[in-house]
Design a protein around this motif. Structure first.
Motif, PDB file in Angstrom:
ATOM      1  N   HIS A 147       0.823  -1.211   0.000  1.00 29.66           N
ATOM      2  CA  HIS A 147       0.000   0.000   0.000  1.00 29.66           C
ATOM      3  C   HIS A 147       0.857   1.262   0.000  1.00 29.66           C
ATOM      4  CE1 HIS A 147      -3.352  -2.693   0.757  1.00 29.66           C
ATOM      5  NE2 HIS A 147      -2.702  -3.191   1.787  1.00 29.66           N
ATOM      6  N   LYS A 148       2.053   1.131  -0.528  1.00 26.45           N
ATOM      7  CA  LYS A 148       2.975   2.265  -0.572  1.00 26.45           C
ATOM      8  C   LYS A 148       2.363   3.429  -1.355  1.00 26.45           C
ATOM      9  CE  LYS A 148       7.811   3.353  -1.591  1.00 26.45           C
ATOM     10  NZ  LYS A 148       9.095   2.833  -2.135  1.00 26.45           N
ATOM     11  N   ASP A 149       2.443   4.610  -0.757  1.00 24.32           N
ATOM     12  CA  ASP A 149       1.935   5.855  -1.352  1.00 24.32           C
ATOM     13  C   ASP A 149       0.418   5.865  -1.509  1.00 24.32           C
ATOM     14  OD1 ASP A 149       4.539   6.904  -1.588  1.00 24.32           O
ATOM     15  OD2 ASP A 149       4.837   5.855  -3.491  1.00 24.32           O
ATOM     16  N   LYS A 150      -0.267   5.023  -0.754  1.00 26.12           N
ATOM     17  CA  LYS A 150      -1.732   4.979  -0.810  1.00 26.12           C
ATOM     18  C   LYS A 150      -2.318   5.324   0.560  1.00 26.12           C
ATOM     19  CE  LYS A 150      -1.700   1.505  -4.474  1.00 26.12           C
ATOM     20  NZ  LYS A 150      -2.077   0.118  -4.863  1.00 26.12           N
ATOM     21  N   ASN A 151      -3.637   5.425   0.630  1.00 26.21           N
ATOM     22  CA  ASN A 151      -4.319   5.734   1.880  1.00 26.21           C
ATOM     23  C   ASN A 151      -4.737   4.436   2.589  1.00 26.21           C
ATOM     24  OD1 ASN A 151      -4.070   8.457   1.290  1.00 26.21           O
ATOM     25  ND2 ASN A 151      -6.134   8.625   0.425  1.00 26.21           N
ATOM     26  N   ILE A 171       5.552   4.998   4.794  1.00 23.39           N
ATOM     27  CA  ILE A 171       5.476   4.526   3.412  1.00 23.39           C
ATOM     28  C   ILE A 171       4.146   4.849   2.724  1.00 23.39           C
ATOM     29  CG2 ILE A 171       7.141   2.648   3.751  1.00 23.39           C
ATOM     30  CD1 ILE A 171       4.831   0.726   4.094  1.00 23.39           C
ATOM     31  N   CYS A 172       3.135   5.200   3.497  1.00 26.39           N
ATOM     32  CA  CYS A 172       1.809   5.454   2.915  1.00 26.39           C
ATOM     33  C   CYS A 172       1.528   6.954   2.822  1.00 26.39           C
ATOM     34  CB  CYS A 172       0.722   4.781   3.752  1.00 26.39           C
ATOM     35  SG  CYS A 172       0.832   2.978   3.763  1.00 26.39           S
ATOM     36  N   LYS A 173       0.631   7.308   1.934  1.00 25.22           N
ATOM     37  CA  LYS A 173       0.282   8.713   1.729  1.00 25.22           C
ATOM     38  C   LYS A 173      -0.433   9.278   2.950  1.00 25.22           C
ATOM     39  CE  LYS A 173      -2.223  11.750  -1.471  1.00 25.22           C
ATOM     40  NZ  LYS A 173      -3.070  11.789  -2.699  1.00 25.22           N
ATOM     41  N   LYS A 174      -1.469   8.589   3.401  1.00 26.93           N
ATOM     42  CA  LYS A 174      -2.221   9.032   4.574  1.00 26.93           C
ATOM     43  C   LYS A 174      -2.632   7.812   5.390  1.00 26.93           C
ATOM     44  CE  LYS A 174      -5.081  12.480   4.335  1.00 26.93           C
ATOM     45  NZ  LYS A 174      -6.267  13.334   4.033  1.00 26.93           N
ATOM     46  N   ASN A 199       1.056  12.947   8.465  1.00 30.39           N
ATOM     47  CA  ASN A 199       0.120  12.226   7.597  1.00 30.39           C
ATOM     48  C   ASN A 199      -0.728  11.203   8.349  1.00 30.39           C
ATOM     49  OD1 ASN A 199       2.357  10.593   8.082  1.00 30.39           O
ATOM     50  ND2 ASN A 199       2.230   9.577   6.085  1.00 30.39           N
TER      51      ASN A 199
END
Length: 313
Positions: A147-151, A171-174, A199
């Motif tokens: 889920h890298k760069d994901k919510n 590693i995640c967006k939010k 975040n």
């Protein structure tokens, strides 16, 4: 009753159980392994295992455990596809333990390795179990990378939940941190680390009422019971961190357990409170709960048992 007295019986068929079986078999202990109610353990509910040593492209959880089983069988481990329902453990060094299965059948063994693992606590809502491995997980270090760069969202307010959120925030967006109460139960230092992450969005007094998606997780509906409002969060991953339950019910009156039910072992070893009985994997590990650490303690348990048997001759 099977009248033969064995040297090694293993209860559990996850990484700890199969690792113990391989080492025990190679040491000529002729192990018997009970696969239990979930052959292969929790990894069989995981689609891809991406952090197990030796698989640069990752490996399907079921495939990994099938290979572990084949490896154990290669060394003539006898696998019984039954669950153990009772044990009677001796206090005498060199004594005989009784392991019951089916109705009144039991086998006798000088040595016992317990690798029954633990199970996560569930929310108890629709689609929760259906989407395990399809967006729902119980381990951020195992599945967060997908889920890298994901919510994503984490459910829980204790140490585990905040550790998961802190890891995912890197590693995640939010990261939405959903807490049923209006305060954290986690340690102050973890709360401090969470407060420093821009975040992480903390939602107190909230709980999940619906999991949204047809074939995989697409979002969740949460309800705030303080202001009685409902909202939908569109997320790619949901990490449930409300605790684990060790599978130790049949050992409650036979072994020393901690207040959470985990088997107590000698520090740095797998030795339990009864002679000839050893514990490996999640059943004695409330902290790490990784496949690779479970496999490591499975190895340790077999070596500890081998040493114990040599001293009982």
């Amino acid at each position: 009753m099977l009248k033969k007295i064995y040297n090694c019986v293993i209860i559990g068929s996850g990484p700890a159980g199969y690792s113990a079986a391989i080492y025990a078999a190679r040491a000529d202990m002729n192990p018997i392994l009970f696969s239990g109610f979930q052959p292969g353990g929790q990894l069989t509910t995981t689609s891809i295992v991406d952090n197990y040593l030796g698989f640069p492209e990752g490996v399907n959880g079921i495939d990994l455990m099938n290979d572990c089983k084949k490896q154990a069988e290669r060394f003539n481990t006898q696998i019984i596809n039954e669950s153990v329902n009772q044990v009677i453990l001796t206090d005498k060094k060199g004594g005989i333990h009784k392991i019951f299965f089916e109705e009144k059948k039991y086998i006798q063994s000088k040595g016992l390795i317990i690798a029954t693992g633990s199970r996560p606590k569930f929310l108890g809502i629709n689609k929760e179990k259906k989407f395990i491995g399809l967006g729902i997980s119980f381990c951020a270090t195992c599945d967060g990378f997908f889920h890298k760069d994901k919510n994503v969202a984490v459910i829980g307010g204790g140490d585990t939940a905040l550790e998961e959120a802190n890891y995912l925030a890197k590693i995640c967006k939010k990261v939405y941190l959903i807490v049923r109460k209006d305060y954290f139960k986690a340690s102050k230092i973890l709360q401090y680390h969470i407060s420093k992450k821009n975040n992480i969005n903390i939602l107190f007094c909230s709980h999940v009422t619906e999991i949204i998606g047809d074939n995989f997780l697409e979002g969740i509906r949460i309800f705030n019971h303080k202001n009685e409002t409902s909202r939908i969060l569109f997320i790619n991953g949901l990490f449930i961190a409300i605790g684990h339950i060790p599978n130790t019910e049949i050992f409650k009156n036979e072994l020393d357990l901690d207040k959470r039910g985990y088997i107590l072992v000698k520090e740095g070893r797998t030795i339990t409170s009864k002679p000839g009985v050893f514990a490996a994997g999640d059943v004695q590990d409330p902290d790490y709960r990784q496949a690779i650490t479970s496999a490591g303690t499975g190895c340790m348990a077999a070596l500890d048992l081998e040493k114990y048997l040599s001293l009982c001759v």
